[in-house]
Design a protein around this motif. Structure first.
Motif, PDB file in Angstrom:
ATOM      1  N   TRP A 191       1.220  -1.281   0.182  1.00 44.60           N
ATOM      2  CA  TRP A 191       0.181   0.414  -0.251  1.00 44.60           C
ATOM      3  C   TRP A 191       0.586   1.437  -0.365  1.00 44.60           C
ATOM      4  O   TRP A 191       0.457   2.644   0.048  1.00 44.60           O
ATOM      5  CB  TRP A 191      -0.629  -0.066   1.320  1.00 44.60           C
ATOM      6  CG  TRP A 191      -1.571  -1.155   0.779  1.00 44.60           C
ATOM      7  CD1 TRP A 191      -1.210  -2.441   2.126  1.00 44.60           C
ATOM      8  CD2 TRP A 191      -3.051  -1.626   0.209  1.00 44.60           C
ATOM      9  NE1 TRP A 191      -2.545  -3.153   2.031  1.00 44.60           N
ATOM     10  CE2 TRP A 191      -3.016  -2.574   1.112  1.00 44.60           C
ATOM     11  CE3 TRP A 191      -3.156  -0.588  -0.131  1.00 44.60           C
ATOM     12  CZ2 TRP A 191      -4.035  -3.136   0.136  1.00 44.60           C
ATOM     13  CZ3 TRP A 191      -4.601  -1.656  -1.110  1.00 44.60           C
ATOM     14  CH2 TRP A 191      -4.953  -2.642  -1.216  1.00 44.60           C
ATOM     15  N   VAL A 192       2.345   1.539  -0.134  1.00 39.09           N
ATOM     16  CA  VAL A 192       3.108   2.800   0.674  1.00 39.09           C
ATOM     17  C   VAL A 192       4.022   2.471  -1.061  1.00 39.09           C
ATOM     18  O   VAL A 192       4.720   1.498  -1.626  1.00 39.09           O
ATOM     19  CB  VAL A 192       4.208   2.619   1.337  1.00 39.09           C
ATOM     20  CG1 VAL A 192       4.720   3.296   1.448  1.00 39.09           C
ATOM     21  CG2 VAL A 192       2.739   2.426   2.685  1.00 39.09           C
ATOM     22  N   GLU A 249       3.003   9.808   8.796  1.00 36.00           N
ATOM     23  CA  GLU A 249       1.763  10.056   9.070  1.00 36.00           C
ATOM     24  C   GLU A 249       1.360   8.413  10.784  1.00 36.00           C
ATOM     25  O   GLU A 249       0.236   9.020  11.154  1.00 36.00           O
ATOM     26  CB  GLU A 249       1.066   9.738   7.580  1.00 36.00           C
ATOM     27  CG  GLU A 249       0.920  10.836   6.580  1.00 36.00           C
ATOM     28  CD  GLU A 249      -0.133   9.810   5.358  1.00 36.00           C
ATOM     29  OE1 GLU A 249      -0.518  10.911   4.946  1.00 36.00           O
ATOM     30  OE2 GLU A 249      -0.066   9.045   5.166  1.00 36.00           O
ATOM     31  N   ARG A 250       2.181   7.489  10.104  1.00 34.18           N
ATOM     32  CA  ARG A 250       2.159   6.625  10.816  1.00 34.18           C
ATOM     33  C   ARG A 250       2.696   7.036  12.347  1.00 34.18           C
ATOM     34  O   ARG A 250       2.565   6.771  13.301  1.00 34.18           O
ATOM     35  CB  ARG A 250       3.281   5.536  10.751  1.00 34.18           C
ATOM     36  CG  ARG A 250       2.475   4.377   9.538  1.00 34.18           C
ATOM     37  CD  ARG A 250       3.041   3.058   9.477  1.00 34.18           C
ATOM     38  NE  ARG A 250       2.506   2.638   7.815  1.00 34.18           N
ATOM     39  CZ  ARG A 250       3.057   1.356   7.659  1.00 34.18           C
ATOM     40  NH1 ARG A 250       3.569   1.163   8.503  1.00 34.18           N
ATOM     41  NH2 ARG A 250       2.247   0.690   6.145  1.00 34.18           N
ATOM     42  N   ALA A 292       4.314   7.661   4.067  1.00 28.72           N
ATOM     43  CA  ALA A 292       3.442   6.817   5.399  1.00 28.72           C
ATOM     44  C   ALA A 292       4.134   6.826   6.682  1.00 28.72           C
ATOM     45  O   ALA A 292       3.856   6.596   7.884  1.00 28.72           O
ATOM     46  CB  ALA A 292       3.192   5.616   5.153  1.00 28.72           C
TER      47      ALA A 292
END
Length: 661
Positions: A552-553, A613-614, A610
């Protein structure tokens, strides 16, 4: 802009007074504006033509794009623009002969996302005033304006310049990337035509070394992440394998060849396994001893100065760039430059070097001086000022930089750079951690971010922690699988040492980008007593995402790099799971209690957004809201000047709140 009648007019255009380089000014009371530190150079680079009659240089001012200019040194100092575009900047250039140059272009106004996806192309231009000719196409979202360019039969962007031979001909060596690696070709810079290059590589070539005539003498092949080094002995046509190893870890690497067939190589030697420069003995199949150049505590990073294929000198980087001359005449000129500009790095380049009317181009710079260009005329013992690289920067207002060898808690020696603010210490400190991590952080020279922070009253501490390159193979390999552990201890111990020396005060913050951002986060986690705040940009925060990737990344780290390089240098996700969990900031976010500024590029594929964001979500869950900024058109690093300035202002405001000068 068609040209200027006199050199003095050109100097005025560059923002220089009649006296081109003033004496060092006293420290100003008001802080130098932030934008001064991040301005484009007024003169980026300069080079004499093969005959020494002409000086070509890259220059731009204010909102104007950087262009390629030429100055006729025999015709009253007249200057003219050879290549100037509205949408791109001329970047690298070389003289092919006394009438023609080749150059590449880059968009310095593009965000780093766009810039990292550009291929700079190759163009040629003559002194006769015709439009530049496109030789190799530029791959970019913003093409060069067609009206400014002759675009007949240009090669596609998978080609690149490899070598400009000496001798004054019109042909250069280029390389074409295909399934067999980098394949050389001859290219005529006037006509754009190519012809076959007679060479057979013993594998997929990744790098070539040529003599002054453009004849291939050594190469490096690469299969996956494995490299092999080959060379030809004098008078031989067959390739001999000399060395092999993983990328970045080959024990013997070729640096250059001369026209006598001598091969010069870097290889590790001594307790610290520092890279030294030696000749290779083809008969004995080993390097010659003693080495030609060795600097205790440093990898020498030597580059040759060749004349007619004969080695006349070496430029190398230890703490700073230095020169070693094998020629008495050049050494005398070096001594002249060092006497005129004491305490500076003085690089000399001569033309007509053996003649009575020799001309010498001198670049002088230091930790406080962004650089100046001068011409020296030995026959008249006359110096002629040309330009300063950054006219808005006064050396007297800049900070002193020093290098120290600091013992870490386990006795390991860590090189540490200090940029000293004005006044006597101790000063509040910013520990600035370099990215990579498998690179050298810096050298003794003027550096805009460190100088900007020091100008605001903060001592800047930059450790070359274990794992950094440039200080010996032992220093490099000591960082393997030490992310967040011994590598992090080195950073903390550098600050503690500076505090013990009464250079740094009790107040300190930690900052860095990429791996340096990871280290900033781990510094706050592992050594919270040392730091009042932290700044992390483009920062790795999730080691599981780094080592395993995600469907997804989107990231540019290949499975091969993860399996063969990161697993060995960072850690195996299965074998070292407990260690990686303890050193992954996103899993330790609950321990991040200090004020934190996070910045990311929205288009970053090296450290995808990501990661930020994580971490932000984990911090929020722990009740710790960070300051947060995302730059839309930026990727891994800041490409746009307005981004650099905005981020610098954010740094100043953030540190001013939490780290009062």
């Amino acid at each position: 802009m068609n040209g200027f009648r006199l050199l003095a007019l050109w100097c005025a255009f560059m923002g220089l007074s009649g006296q081109l380089v003033a004496q060092e000014q006293t420290q100003a009371q008001a802080a130098v504006p932030a934008e001064r530190f991040f301005e484009r150079p007024a003169m980026q680079d300069a080079a004499l033509s093969p005959s020494g009659r002409y000086l070509a240089f890259l220059a731009g001012r204010r909102q104007e794009r950087q262009g390629l200019y030429v100055l006729d040194l025999r015709a009253g100092g007249s200057a003219q623009a050879l290549a100037q575009f509205k949408e791109v900047d001329v970047q690298r250039f070389q003289w092919v002969n006394d009438e023609r140059l080749v150059f590449s272009v880059w968009d310095m106004d593009a965000g780093s996302y766009w810039a990292q996806r550009e291929a700079p192309g190759l163009f040629s231009v003559g002194l006769e005033g015709a439009k530049p000719r496109e030789l190799i196409q530029r791959r970019s979202w913003r093409p060069v304006e067609s009206r400014s360019m002759n675009r007949q039969s240009a090669l596609d962007f998978r080609h690149e310049l490899l070598k400009v031979p000496e001798g004054g001909g019109d042909e250069v060596v280029i390389g074409r990337w295909d399934a067999k690696g980098l394949q050389p070709l001859w290219l005529n810079v006037r006509t754009g035509s190519t012809r076959h290059y007679e060479v057979d590589a013993p594998g997929p070539a990744a790098q070539w070394l040529f003599d002054s005539r453009g004849q291939a003498r050594a190469l490096v092949t690469q299969d996956g992440l494995h490299q092999r080094v080959f060379a030809r002995a004098p008078g031989e046509s067959e390739w001999r394998q000399l060395s092999e190893g993983a990328v970045g870890e080959v024990p013997l690497t070729p640096r250059f060849v001369d026209d006598q067939g001598q091969l010069y190589v870097h290889h590790p030697e001594g307790l610290g396994l520092e890279a030294v420069l030696s000749r290779y003995d083809f008969e004995r199949k080993q390097v010659q001893s003693p080495p030609l150049l060795r600097v205790e505590g440093f990898d020498v990073a030597a580059n040759p100065v060749l004349e007619g294929g004969r080695l006349v000198g070496l430029r190398f980087v230890a703490d700073a760039e230095r020169s070693l001359w094998l020629d008495a005449r050049r050494q005398a000129w070096q001594d002249k430059a060092d006497q005129r500009f004491p305490g500076q790095i003085n690089r000399i380049d001569c033309r007509r070097c053996e003649a009575q009317d020799a001309v010498v181009l001198v670049r002088t710079a230091s930790d406080r001086d962004a650089g100046q260009f001068w011409l020296y005329h030995p026959a008249e013992d006359r110096w002629q000022g040309l330009a300063r690289r950054q006219p808005g920067i006064e050396p007297g207002q800049m900070a002193r930089v020093s290098l120290h060898r600091v013992p870490a808690r386990d006795g390991f020696s860590v090189p540490v750079w200090l940029t000293h603010p004005a006044g006597t210490g101790p000063h509040p400190a910013v520990v600035l951690v370099h990215g990579g991590p498998w690179v050298r952080g810096r050298q003794w020279e003027w550096e805009p971010l460190s100088q900007f922070l020091a100008s605001r009253g903060w001592l800047v501490i930059e450790p070359e922690f274990r794992g950094s390159t440039g200080f010996g193979d032992a220093h490099f390999r000591a960082g393997f699988r030490q992310w967040g552990l011994a590598m992090q201890n080195d950073v903390a111990d550098a600050l503690r040492w500076a505090q013990g020396q009464k250079l740094a005060g009790a107040q300190a913050c930690i900052a860095g980008g990429s791996y340096g951002g990871y280290s900033a986060l781990m510094g706050l986690i592992r050594h919270p007593e040392l730091y009042r705040c932290g700044v992390a940009w483009a920062a790795l925060s999730d080691l599981d995402l780094l080592l395993k990737g995600s469907f997804w990344v989107s990231a540019d780290t290949s499975p091969l790099v993860r399996e063969q390089l990161l697993t060995r240098r960072v850690g195996d996700p299965e074998k070292h799971a407990a260690q990686l969990q303890a050193t992954s900031p996103v899993l330790q976010a609950g321990r991040l209690k200090q004020p934190l500024l996070l910045a990311y590029g929205e288009q970053d594929r090296r450290v995808p957004l990501a990661h930020g964001e994580r971490l932000r979500e984990a911090l929020r869950a722990a009740g710790q809201e960070p300051e947060w900024v995302v730059y839309k058109d930026e990727a891994h690093g800041w490409g746009r000047k307005d981004t650099q300035l905005d981020f610098a202002n954010r740094l100043e405001a953030f540190f001013s709140r939490h780290l009062a000068p």
